[in-house]
Design a protein around this motif. Structure first.
Motif, PDB file in Angstrom:
ATOM      1  N   THR A  51       6.108   6.434  -3.014  1.00 28.55           N
ATOM      2  CA  THR A  51       5.451   5.169  -3.343  1.00 28.55           C
ATOM      3  C   THR A  51       4.331   5.378  -4.356  1.00 28.55           C
ATOM      4  O   THR A  51       4.038   4.491  -5.154  1.00 28.55           O
ATOM      5  CB  THR A  51       4.881   4.472  -2.092  1.00 28.55           C
ATOM      6  N   PHE A  52       3.725   6.567  -4.359  1.00 30.14           N
ATOM      7  CA  PHE A  52       2.683   6.859  -5.343  1.00 30.14           C
ATOM      8  C   PHE A  52       3.282   6.950  -6.745  1.00 30.14           C
ATOM      9  O   PHE A  52       2.668   6.523  -7.727  1.00 30.14           O
ATOM     10  CB  PHE A  52       1.937   8.144  -5.002  1.00 30.14           C
ATOM     11  N   ALA A  53       4.481   7.495  -6.844  1.00 33.52           N
ATOM     12  CA  ALA A  53       5.158   7.556  -8.145  1.00 33.52           C
ATOM     13  C   ALA A  53       5.470   6.147  -8.632  1.00 33.52           C
ATOM     14  O   ALA A  53       5.270   5.833  -9.808  1.00 33.52           O
ATOM     15  CB  ALA A  53       6.433   8.390  -8.040  1.00 33.52           C
ATOM     16  N   VAL A  54       5.941   5.289  -7.736  1.00 38.00           N
ATOM     17  CA  VAL A  54       6.228   3.901  -8.103  1.00 38.00           C
ATOM     18  C   VAL A  54       4.942   3.204  -8.549  1.00 38.00           C
ATOM     19  O   VAL A  54       4.921   2.491  -9.559  1.00 38.00           O
ATOM     20  CB  VAL A  54       6.878   3.142  -6.922  1.00 38.00           C
ATOM     21  N   LEU A  55       3.850   3.432  -7.831  1.00 38.91           N
ATOM     22  CA  LEU A  55       2.562   2.836  -8.183  1.00 38.91           C
ATOM     23  C   LEU A  55       2.134   3.241  -9.594  1.00 38.91           C
ATOM     24  O   LEU A  55       1.713   2.408 -10.388  1.00 38.91           O
ATOM     25  CB  LEU A  55       1.496   3.258  -7.167  1.00 38.91           C
ATOM     26  N   SER A  56       2.300   4.515  -9.918  1.00 45.26           N
ATOM     27  CA  SER A  56       1.892   4.981 -11.248  1.00 45.26           C
ATOM     28  C   SER A  56       2.773   4.398 -12.352  1.00 45.26           C
ATOM     29  O   SER A  56       2.322   4.233 -13.479  1.00 45.26           O
ATOM     30  CB  SER A  56       1.888   6.506 -11.318  1.00 45.26           C
ATOM     31  N   ASN A 110      -1.727   9.101 -15.413  1.00 45.09           N
ATOM     32  CA  ASN A 110      -2.154  10.493 -15.365  1.00 45.09           C
ATOM     33  C   ASN A 110      -2.577  10.902 -13.964  1.00 45.09           C
ATOM     34  O   ASN A 110      -2.325  12.014 -13.533  1.00 45.09           O
ATOM     35  CB  ASN A 110      -3.314  10.743 -16.337  1.00 45.09           C
ATOM     36  N   GLY A 111      -3.216  10.006 -13.272  1.00 51.29           N
ATOM     37  CA  GLY A 111      -3.655  10.288 -11.918  1.00 51.29           C
ATOM     38  C   GLY A 111      -4.569   9.186 -11.427  1.00 51.29           C
ATOM     39  O   GLY A 111      -5.081   8.391 -12.218  1.00 51.29           O
ATOM     40  N   PHE A 112      -4.754   9.128 -10.111  1.00 47.70           N
ATOM     41  CA  PHE A 112      -5.585   8.088  -9.530  1.00 47.70           C
ATOM     42  C   PHE A 112      -6.005   8.483  -8.118  1.00 47.70           C
ATOM     43  O   PHE A 112      -5.389   9.331  -7.487  1.00 47.70           O
ATOM     44  CB  PHE A 112      -4.853   6.744  -9.506  1.00 47.70           C
ATOM     45  N   TYR A 113      -7.083   7.871  -7.674  1.00 45.99           N
ATOM     46  CA  TYR A 113      -7.516   8.016  -6.286  1.00 45.99           C
ATOM     47  C   TYR A 113      -6.893   6.897  -5.484  1.00 45.99           C
ATOM     48  O   TYR A 113      -6.745   5.782  -5.970  1.00 45.99           O
ATOM     49  CB  TYR A 113      -9.041   7.915  -6.169  1.00 45.99           C
ATOM     50  N   ILE A 114      -6.550   7.213  -4.239  1.00 38.08           N
ATOM     51  CA  ILE A 114      -6.011   6.179  -3.364  1.00 38.08           C
ATOM     52  C   ILE A 114      -6.617   6.366  -1.977  1.00 38.08           C
ATOM     53  O   ILE A 114      -6.802   7.488  -1.512  1.00 38.08           O
ATOM     54  CB  ILE A 114      -4.463   6.200  -3.329  1.00 38.08           C
ATOM     55  N   MET A 129      -7.364  10.280  -1.250  1.00 42.55           N
ATOM     56  CA  MET A 129      -6.782  11.434  -1.942  1.00 42.55           C
ATOM     57  C   MET A 129      -6.660  11.143  -3.428  1.00 42.55           C
ATOM     58  O   MET A 129      -6.625   9.998  -3.860  1.00 42.55           O
ATOM     59  CB  MET A 129      -5.433  11.797  -1.348  1.00 42.55           C
ATOM     60  N   PHE A 130      -6.598  12.219  -4.176  1.00 43.52           N
ATOM     61  CA  PHE A 130      -6.375  12.131  -5.607  1.00 43.52           C
ATOM     62  C   PHE A 130      -4.917  12.471  -5.859  1.00 43.52           C
ATOM     63  O   PHE A 130      -4.424  13.494  -5.389  1.00 43.52           O
ATOM     64  CB  PHE A 130      -7.284  13.109  -6.354  1.00 43.52           C
ATOM     65  N   VAL A 131      -4.204  11.619  -6.573  1.00 47.28           N
ATOM     66  CA  VAL A 131      -2.794  11.817  -6.864  1.00 47.28           C
ATOM     67  C   VAL A 131      -2.645  12.180  -8.338  1.00 47.28           C
ATOM     68  O   VAL A 131      -3.011  11.391  -9.211  1.00 47.28           O
ATOM     69  CB  VAL A 131      -1.976  10.539  -6.547  1.00 47.28           C
ATOM     70  N   CYS A 132      -2.145  13.386  -8.613  1.00 46.03           N
ATOM     71  CA  CYS A 132      -1.858  13.826  -9.993  1.00 46.03           C
ATOM     72  C   CYS A 132      -0.437  13.420 -10.313  1.00 46.03           C
ATOM     73  O   CYS A 132       0.472  13.698  -9.539  1.00 46.03           O
ATOM     74  CB  CYS A 132      -1.949  15.348 -10.115  1.00 46.03           C
ATOM     75  N   THR A 133      -0.237  12.790 -11.467  1.00 51.89           N
ATOM     76  CA  THR A 133       1.110  12.366 -11.826  1.00 51.89           C
ATOM     77  C   THR A 133       1.614  13.006 -13.110  1.00 51.89           C
ATOM     78  O   THR A 133       2.688  12.657 -13.582  1.00 51.89           O
ATOM     79  CB  THR A 133       1.172  10.829 -11.945  1.00 51.89           C
TER      80      THR A 133
END
Length: 152
Positions: free
Chosen positions: A17-22, A30-34, A43-47
């Motif tokens: 779901t984090f990939a879909v969000l990005s 590039n990345g985001f906090y969620i 958490m910080f998500v690196c994409t």
């Protein structure tokens, strides 16, 4: 999160779901906090790979050991490369670093390709049959074959 999860296959991991969000929000590519409190800590998500390199190598950001250790340590037999930070992590990384150098990896390409051919053939057979199978089991077996072949 529930709306994003509906856009993924029913058996997809939550991280999908984090990939879909990005992808849905270009500013997050590039990345985001969620923060999904109360289910887990922020958490910080690196994409992207360059951002992951910054987080893990350039700045060597601390890993959340209190979250990782309960999951990884039982499989690894205790504190390890994936759940430590600082000097302990550096010592452990230095032990394995030479095995992952470009020269070492290139020396194993023949073994890796040999196992990849078997893996691809198994995937083709499943595609021909049109059946449902565990990609997790197949990928895990493939990686164990690669590691075993390289190690031996």
């Amino acid at each position: 999160m529930p709306g994003l999860a509906k856009k993924c296959p029913s058996d997809a991991l939550q991280s999908q779901t984090f990939a879909v969000l990005s992808m849905e929000y270009p500013g997050l590519q590039n990345g985001f906090y969620i923060d999904v409190w109360p289910f887990m800590c922020p958490m910080f998500v690196c994409t992207t790979p360059p951002l992951a390199v910054q987080a893990c190598q350039t700045y060597n950001l601390a890993k959340p050991t209190e979250l990782l250790a309960p999951f990884i340590n039982p499989m690894a037999g205790g504190d390890n490369f994936f759940t430590t930070n600082g000097a302990v992590w550096k010592r452990d990384r230095d032990l394995f670093n030479h095995a992952f150098s470009m020269a070492a990896v290139l020396g194993h390409v023949d073994y890796i390709l040999e196992e990849a051919e078997v893996y691809v053939e198994i995937l083709r057979e499943h595609a021909k049959k049109g059946d449902t199978f565990s990609m997790d089991d197949l990928a895990c077996n493939y990686m164990m074959d690669v590691v075993g072949n390289v190690a031996l």
